[in-house]
Write a protein that holds these residues in place. Structure first.
Motif: not given
Length: 591
Positions: A463-492
């Motif tokens: 399992i350890e060799k198959l974990i994908e950790n390139d996903l961008l995480t976000i804090h639950p108190e952040k806003t939708l605007g902060d999330l949209v900014a991550l969407v622009r950066k992320s490929k996932r």
């Protein structure tokens, strides 16, 4: 440095001039030689220790047997823990685990550690056998030679099988049984091409023992009584009895071992087990060590000698006393074996299964003769066939049991009853115990998979060799605007929601925000906690790959978050598992 260069040159020369098939045959001969030498060395060492310890006046020796097992188990525990840094256990079980989960790579220390510890344990009276330790030794020799010669996984596994075959062949002087044991117990996937290396290793192991110790490596017996077809009804009953006894032996041995292991202190465990075993041996002396001397005594028509070894019954010669004493041995032997293993001793259950089978056959035939039920039975014949029946039931290795007894008796006079009792004993045992003594715990824990190619391949994926950790995480108190900014950066298109402690709170996908992500008001007012949802399931790093696939199938998801100690690690995708599966499958097919 010079050696490494020379050895590398040799390996290159070998690849150019010797085919892999022929090279494996050569290596099997070397492994057979070393395995045979190891078997002879171990058996000779144990005989020397036992002879030295028993070289006292009879009245003194009886009391010394009270403390011999304690001394042996304590020394074994100290040697294993302090000097060898080894964790003792069921040797053949550990070999099966290594083949299944560790790519058949056995550490170098195993080539001698089991020999040292088992020689001390059995030499001082531990109620276990030497077969499992010598199989571990032979298997370790095969694995290490395979590693040295840069063999593939399947080739290393074959070399392990060669080492096991040579060990059994060397210690019993039974080459056919050695090959069959390797195929039935050690190797789960054997091709016709594998037979030649196994045969060569087994034959050479047997030749080594014959040249050094003669034919009586453990014991041999020339049949005196003929087989009579009229005995068949009695053998049918013996088969069922052997199956029941094998279940009794398996369950009581494992239960006793588990009780001893509950003592946390290794020293306390060794002292408790050693003292308890000493008391058992003081009352039932035939339980001392492997028990082959007692089997030989019965086969030679002198079972009364068993009572002579008893401190309390040595002046008795009644057949009734002998039957009851033998019944006591049968009932208490599994406890003695479990105590030896649980207290920290080293050994196997191969010899105890043969011993208790011999006692079963003897009690059965002697009781029928004593009570005058029907005809008079051959005690030696039923003792030998009983050995086969119980061994078949405990090890779930019927062919090994049949051919071992046939080779020990130097003929196939008893082949028909051996086949019958072996089959009935195994069938009866399997009704209560689905798996053998060696494989039960491994299969239940998911650490051993047989006859299922998909599960075998999946078990090799980590399992350890198959974990994908390139996903961008976000804090639950952040806003939708902060999330949209991550969407622009992320490929996932998946965004794990993780708090300041690193704990997973939920996940958000692009589908969750697609309708409002470009709304300026929503970007300022909506927080991530209101958008996230719980994943359908989570994967733990302690899960087995088969469990992970079950979670994917039940949820219908293609991606699941991975958790360790409540902390978010990354994402596991089904597509990546399929890719790893194909890679493993291709590699195995090439090997």
């Amino acid at each position: 440095m010079k050696f490494n260069k020379t050895f590398s040159t040799f390996l290159i020369w070998r690849i150019r001039h010797i085919s892999t098939r022929n090279f494996l045959i050569i290596l099997s001969g070397v492994i057979g030689l070393l395995g045979g030498v190891a078997a002879v060395l171990l058996k000779s060492t144990v005989h020397y220790i036992q002879h030295t310890l028993s070289d006292f006046r009879e009245d003194v020796a009886h009391y010394l047997f009270l403390i011999y097992p304690l001394i042996g188990i304590v020394i074994t525990s100290i040697v294993a823990d302090k000097l060898l840094k080894e964790k003792l256990g069921h040797g053949i079980t550990s070999i099966l685990y290594t083949i299944s989960k560790k790519s058949s790579i056995i550490t170098w220390v195993k080539t001698y550690s089991s020999m040292v510890t088992s020689a001390i344990t059995v030499g001082f009276g531990g109620s276990v056998g030497l077969e499992a330790p010598i199989v571990v030794t032979g298997s370790a020799i095969g694995s290490n030679i395979g590693q040295l010669m840069h063999l593939s996984y399947k080739q290393r596994t074959l070399m392990i099988g060669c080492g096991a075959a040579a060990a059994i062949s060397g210690i019993f002087n039974s080459p056919v049984a050695g090959v069959i044991f390797s195929i039935e117990v050690i190797l789960t996937d054997v091709t016709i091409a594998a037979f030649i290396p196994l045969l060569i290793a087994s034959v050479i192991g047997s030749l080594v023992s014959m040249l050094t110790l003669g034919p009586d490596v453990l014991f041999s017996f020339d049949l005196k009584d003929p087989f009579l077809a009229s005995d068949f009804p009695y053998f049918l009953v013996l088969g069922v009895l052997c199956g029941l006894v094998s279940v009794y032996f398996t369950r009581l041995t494992q239960y006793t071992e588990s009780i001893a292991v509950k003592i946390k202190s290794k020293t306390g465990r060794a002292v408790f087990g050693g003292l308890a075993l000493g008391i058992i041996i003081f009352v039932f002396h035939p339980i001392y060590g492997e028990g082959y001397d007692s089997i030989t005594t019965i086969l030679n028509g002198n079972p009364e000698a068993l009572l002579k070894e008893s401190f309390f019954l040595k002046n008795q010669d009644s057949t009734l006393y002998l039957i009851l004493f033998s019944l006591g041995i049968l009932l208490i032997k599994p406890i003695a074996t479990g105590l030896t293993l649980g207290a920290g001793g080293s050994g196997g259950i191969f010899a105890p299964s043969l011993f208790i089978g011999a006692i079963t056959g003897y009690i059965y035939s002697q009781t029928i003769n004593f009570l005058g039920i029907g005809k008079t039975l051959s005690i030696s014949n039923f003792t030998l066939v009983g050995m086969c029946g119980v061994m078949s039931g405990v090890l779930h290795a019927p062919l090994t049991a049949i051919f071992l007894i046939a080779e020990i008796t130097s003929g196939y006079t008893l082949f028909l009853p051996l086949m019958l009792v072996s089959a009935i004993g195994l069938s009866t045992s399997r009704y209560f115990e689905q798996y053998s003594f060696y494989t039960g715990r491994l299969i239940k824990a998911g650490d051993l998979i047989t006859n299922d190619k998909d599960r075998q391949v999946l078990s090799l994926i980590k399992i350890e060799k198959l974990i994908e950790n390139d996903l961008l995480t976000i804090h639950p108190e952040k806003t939708l605007g902060d999330l949209v900014a991550l969407v622009r950066k992320s490929k996932r298109n998946i965004f794990p929601v993780v708090n300041e402690k690193g704990e997973l709170q939920g996940i958000i996908t692009l589908d969750d925000i697609r309708e409002i992500m470009f709304d300026p008001a929503s970007q300022k007012s909506v927080i991530v906690a209101a958008l996230m949802h719980k994943p359908p399931a989570t994967v733990s790093t302690s899960d087995k790959m088969e469990e992970v696939m079950t979670k994917f199938e039940k949820t219908g998801a293609w991606n699941l978050p991975v958790i360790k100690d409540d902390k978010y690690l990354g994402i596991m995708s089904k597509s990546r598992i399929f890719s790893a599966y194909r890679t493993k499958l291709k590699r195995q097919n090439k090997e």
